[in-house]
Design an enzyme around this catalytic site. Structure first.
Site, mmCIF file in Angstrom:
data_model
loop_
_atom_site.group_PDB
_atom_site.id
_atom_site.type_symbol
_atom_site.label_atom_id
_atom_site.label_comp_id
_atom_site.label_asym_id
_atom_site.label_seq_id
_atom_site.Cartn_x
_atom_site.Cartn_y
_atom_site.Cartn_z
ATOM 1 N N HIS A 212 -7.206 -50.286 82.913
ATOM 2 C CA HIS A 212 -7.411 -51.040 81.246
ATOM 3 C C HIS A 212 -5.592 -51.513 81.050
ATOM 4 O O HIS A 212 -5.926 -52.073 79.555
ATOM 5 C CB HIS A 212 -8.770 -50.297 80.663
ATOM 6 C CG HIS A 212 -9.332 -50.722 80.098
ATOM 7 N ND1 HIS A 212 -8.931 -51.746 78.867
ATOM 8 C CD2 HIS A 212 -10.626 -50.402 79.185
ATOM 9 C CE1 HIS A 212 -9.659 -52.267 78.550
ATOM 10 N NE2 HIS A 212 -11.421 -51.892 78.540
ATOM 11 N N ASP A 216 -8.371 -55.983 81.346
ATOM 12 C CA ASP A 216 -9.971 -56.340 81.243
ATOM 13 C C ASP A 216 -10.941 -56.516 82.098
ATOM 14 O O ASP A 216 -10.460 -56.573 82.612
ATOM 15 C CB ASP A 216 -10.411 -56.746 79.558
ATOM 16 C CG ASP A 216 -10.333 -57.653 79.480
ATOM 17 O OD1 ASP A 216 -9.780 -58.695 80.566
ATOM 18 O OD2 ASP A 216 -10.216 -58.843 78.033
HETATM 19 C C1 LIG Z 1 -13.512 -52.469 80.617
HETATM 20 C C2 LIG Z 1 -13.697 -53.897 79.084
HETATM 21 O O1 LIG Z 1 -13.212 -55.432 79.866
HETATM 22 S S1 LIG Z 1 -14.794 -53.564 77.946
HETATM 23 C C3 LIG Z 1 -14.895 -55.444 76.874
HETATM 24 C C4 LIG Z 1 -15.524 -56.631 78.163
HETATM 25 N N1 LIG Z 1 -16.791 -56.718 77.311
HETATM 26 C C5 LIG Z 1 -15.691 -57.954 76.704
HETATM 27 O O2 LIG Z 1 -15.631 -58.732 76.831
HETATM 28 C C6 LIG Z 1 -17.378 -58.147 76.304
HETATM 29 C C7 LIG Z 1 -17.860 -59.868 75.912
HETATM 30 N N2 LIG Z 1 -18.629 -60.228 76.347
HETATM 31 C C8 LIG Z 1 -18.660 -61.484 75.075
HETATM 32 O O3 LIG Z 1 -17.947 -61.818 74.430
HETATM 33 C C9 LIG Z 1 -20.204 -62.216 74.702
HETATM 34 O O4 LIG Z 1 -20.364 -61.380 74.536
HETATM 35 C C10 LIG Z 1 -20.674 -63.531 75.160
HETATM 36 C C11 LIG Z 1 -20.005 -64.506 75.461
HETATM 37 C C12 LIG Z 1 -20.948 -62.536 77.355
HETATM 38 C C13 LIG Z 1 -21.877 -63.853 74.680
HETATM 39 O O5 LIG Z 1 -23.462 -62.755 74.451
HETATM 40 P P1 LIG Z 1 -23.889 -63.127 73.332
HETATM 41 O O6 LIG Z 1 -23.177 -62.467 72.445
HETATM 42 O O7 LIG Z 1 -24.824 -61.653 73.935
HETATM 43 O O8 LIG Z 1 -24.568 -64.333 73.187
HETATM 44 P P2 LIG Z 1 -25.993 -65.380 73.517
HETATM 45 O O9 LIG Z 1 -27.223 -64.851 74.567
HETATM 46 O O10 LIG Z 1 -25.958 -65.934 72.562
HETATM 47 O O11 LIG Z 1 -25.120 -66.139 74.594
HETATM 48 C C14 LIG Z 1 -24.280 -67.501 75.102
HETATM 49 C C15 LIG Z 1 -25.301 -68.000 76.703
HETATM 50 O O12 LIG Z 1 -24.124 -67.270 77.808
HETATM 51 C C16 LIG Z 1 -26.052 -66.739 77.985
HETATM 52 N N3 LIG Z 1 -25.718 -65.041 78.324
HETATM 53 C C17 LIG Z 1 -25.201 -64.032 77.599
HETATM 54 N N4 LIG Z 1 -25.176 -63.126 78.523
HETATM 55 C C18 LIG Z 1 -25.970 -63.330 80.123
HETATM 56 C C19 LIG Z 1 -25.751 -62.468 80.566
HETATM 57 N N5 LIG Z 1 -25.533 -61.690 81.086
HETATM 58 N N6 LIG Z 1 -26.406 -62.876 82.193
HETATM 59 C C20 LIG Z 1 -26.588 -64.225 81.959
HETATM 60 N N7 LIG Z 1 -26.526 -65.214 80.778
HETATM 61 C C21 LIG Z 1 -25.953 -64.074 79.991
HETATM 62 C C22 LIG Z 1 -26.757 -66.821 77.394
HETATM 63 O O13 LIG Z 1 -28.048 -66.950 78.250
HETATM 64 C C23 LIG Z 1 -26.308 -68.080 76.940
HETATM 65 O O14 LIG Z 1 -27.391 -69.053 77.057
HETATM 66 P P3 LIG Z 1 -27.777 -70.148 76.776
HETATM 67 O O15 LIG Z 1 -26.711 -70.703 75.415
HETATM 68 O O16 LIG Z 1 -27.815 -70.771 77.450
HETATM 69 O O17 LIG Z 1 -29.072 -69.896 76.333
#
Ligand SMILES: CC(=O)SCCNC(=O)CCNC(=O)[C@H](O)C(C)(C)COP(=O)(O)OP(=O)(O)OC[C@H]1O[C@@H](n2cnc3c(N)ncnc32)[C@H](O)[C@@H]1OP(=O)(O)O
Length: 544
Positions: A212, A216
């Protein structure tokens, strides 16, 4: 302390830099700083480094499945790595510790912990890199665990299953290795190559394992995508005898600058006026949040292991889920959050909670690249630890299946309106990091606690390089999984989600042993989660 010890460097002159407070900042060549190939860590980078220094976090891993296999010694693969590393040198950094040789004891000693160190340690580009530096299969120190992982993979008929991911989660990547970066790749063979019994290390699946530091989940995913893009441009797949990827003294002019820390671009620090509310809610959570029966949190090397479980929703079902979620005006993350909360309730997990335990804490990380201005995210911050996270407590009695979609709509509102920066931002405030030792502050806040709720990390869907890759592309990414253990962070469950068009949505769950009485009960919760996802999305898409 060996103040004069010289690290492997480029030029002969090695100056010793000294912190403002007079402490030894480690030996670093000033030429590296001038070239943009060394700099001090930012606050967030230091946070992940201290989780390692203090033995609080193990690793996270990204599993990628390619459509066909490649020999790691092929010129195409070596050239792909060189191109990616030269453009993104943050990938090939190491941390320069305050003491040489690196003394873990120093960072845990009273001498260190009783003083604030407002200037963080340096990172610098490694002096040379070969395949052995990044492929764990070749590293003597990782040999045993890699052999066990590959043996397990063969026993599981070339599938990635929970026993394998549990083995991977035990790997520790040292943070101050002068010859290796803060991550490594484990190459898994394809069945067809095993049957041919060819020499060399070919892989069709690869596991990116990171501690990490300056990385990420998106870093791992982007690395796979960049490798695929490079392979699709390459023509020469013949094998090379030389496994060198770069030699800094020869290649330094081809290496880009390490970008400034993301925390110098995005201000994580909260307004002082928001602190009283934040502190009161943190205190209330302490008294009113659910705590599982898992043992108190201890340093990684001393604590119990975790159970893992992987739930796959194939592509067609993933599309059904996405449509149902969109139709309800919700987000996928909020939907999964409801499924997890209700699955725990339906499985009877909260039945014996204490009377006062009304809240269930769920933490949702977010990708801070999304709030960077312009093209910076795709350009300079494609790689790095560019995350933040929301901590929120939800009312346990509200986890009712009969209220499934109203609950999901409520969660969607909370997640969309949240301030994700405040939690980590508080340790970046001047009066905090300049007055206290951050390693000590964080260790004391995480250690010796009973575990609470869930960390839910949804990195979304891969949209390129998957099933819709162009016909001309010989290389595609068929599947991704994202796995992470709880470490000492005070969660009972960790849930990581990533999707590809071909492989569907993979939800990788882990549970600190003891949070539930047995692995069978954890498996039952995961099965209930899977059924709930199907029940709730099928009713949405059935004709009325
Ligand atoms: C070890 C580590 O690194 S820990 C930290 C790692 N984690 C991260 O960085 C978290 C990153 N995640 C995010 O920034 C956001 O939540 C995102 C960009 C994934 C968006 O997800 P959500 O907030 O749930 O938003 P939302 O449901 O509106 O998603 C936007 C689009 O992506 C799609 N989508 C979101 N998650 C998924 C998924 N898991 N699988 C498939 N499609 C997905 C949605 O269906 C939507 O598509 P559409 O516009 O065609 O309807």
């Amino acid at each position: 302390m060996e103040k004069d010890k010289k690290l492997e460097g480029v030029v002969e002159t090695t100056a010793l830099l000294v912190n403002e407070d007079g402490s030894d900042a480690g030996s670093i060549d000033p030429v590296l700083i001038e070239r943009g190939h060394a700099r001090r860590m930012g606050h967030l980078e230091n946070y992940f480094a201290l989780l390692q220094r203090q033995d609080l976090y193990s690793n996270f891993s990204i599993y990628g499945q390619f459509n066909r296999s490649i020999d790691v010694r092929s010129k195409a693969f070596l050239a792909a790595l060189k191109d990616i590393f030269c453009k993104n040198p943050i990938l090939v950094h190491t941390i320069v510790p305050k003491r040489y040789p690196y003394e873990e004891e120093y960072y845990r000693s009273e001498e260190y912990l009783n003083e604030p160190f407002p200037e963080h340690d340096y990172i610098k580009v490694l002096p040379r890199l070969s395949l052995e530096s990044v492929i764990l299969n070749f590293q003597e120190t990782q040999q045993q665990v890699v052999s066990e992982i590959i043996a397990q993979y063969r026993r599981d008929d070339y599938q990635v299953k929970n026993v394998l991911t549990e083995l991977v989660s035990q790997i520790r990547i040292p943070i101050c290795d002068p010859g290796k970066p803060n991550w490594g790749l484990i190459c898994l063979p394809m069945k067809v190559d095993d049957e041919k019994k060819e020499e060399g290390v070919r892989f069709g699946k690869v596991i990116y394992v990171s501690n990490h530091c300056c990385a990420d989940a998106m870093t791992g995913i982007n690395l796979f995508q960049d490798i695929i893009a490079n392979l699709n441009r390459a023509t020469d797949e013949s094998v090379s005898d030389d496994t060198t990827i770069f030699d800094y003294s020869v290649d330094h002019s081809a290496i880009s600058k390490i970008p400034i820390p993301i925390t110098d671009r995005i201000d994580y620090r909260p307004a002082l006026s928001s602190l009283p509310k934040f502190m009161v809610s943190t205190m209330l959570k302490k008294y009113f949040d659910y705590r599982s029966n898992a043992p108190e949190t201890k340093r990684i090397s001393e604590q119990n292991a975790n159970w893992h479980s992987i739930v796959n929703f194939p592509s067609e079902q993933m599309d059904v889920i996405r449509t149902a979620v969109r139709t309800q005006g919700c987000s996928v993350t909020a939907f999964l959050q409801t499924c997890l909360s209700v699955a725990l309730q339906n499985s009877g997990v909260f039945q014996n909670r204490r009377y006062s335990e009304l809240g269930f804490d769920i933490s949702v990380p977010s990708d801070t690249r999304r709030i960077l201005p312009g093209d910076l995210a795709a350009d300079q911050y494609k790689y790095g630890s560019n995350v933040a996270g929301l901590h929120y407590s939800y009312f346990i009695p509200s986890f009712q299946e009969t209220e499934f979609w109203p609950l999901t709509q409520y969660y969607t509102g909370v997640l969309r309106g949240a301030d994700y920066l405040i939690g980590l931002g508080t340790i970046m405030l001047d009066f905090v990091y300049k007055k206290q030792n951050i390693d000590k502050l964080i260790s004391e806040s995480y250690l010796g606690n009973r575990r609470g709720g869930i960390i839910l990390s949804n990195v979304g869907a891969l949209v390129t390089g998957g099933a819709e890759a162009t016909k001309a592309d010989r290389w595609t990414l068929r599947d991704l999984k994202f796995v992470q253990d709880v470490g000492v962070l005070n969660f009972s469950y960790v849930v990581n989600v990533v999707s590809t068009p071909a492989g569907g949505m993979n939800v990788c769950l882990s549970c600190a042993q003891g949070s539930l009485p047995s692995r069978a009960q954890f498996d039952a919760v995961c099965a209930e989660f899977q059924h709930l996802v199907s029940r709730q999305t099928q009713t949405q898409t059935q004709p009325q």
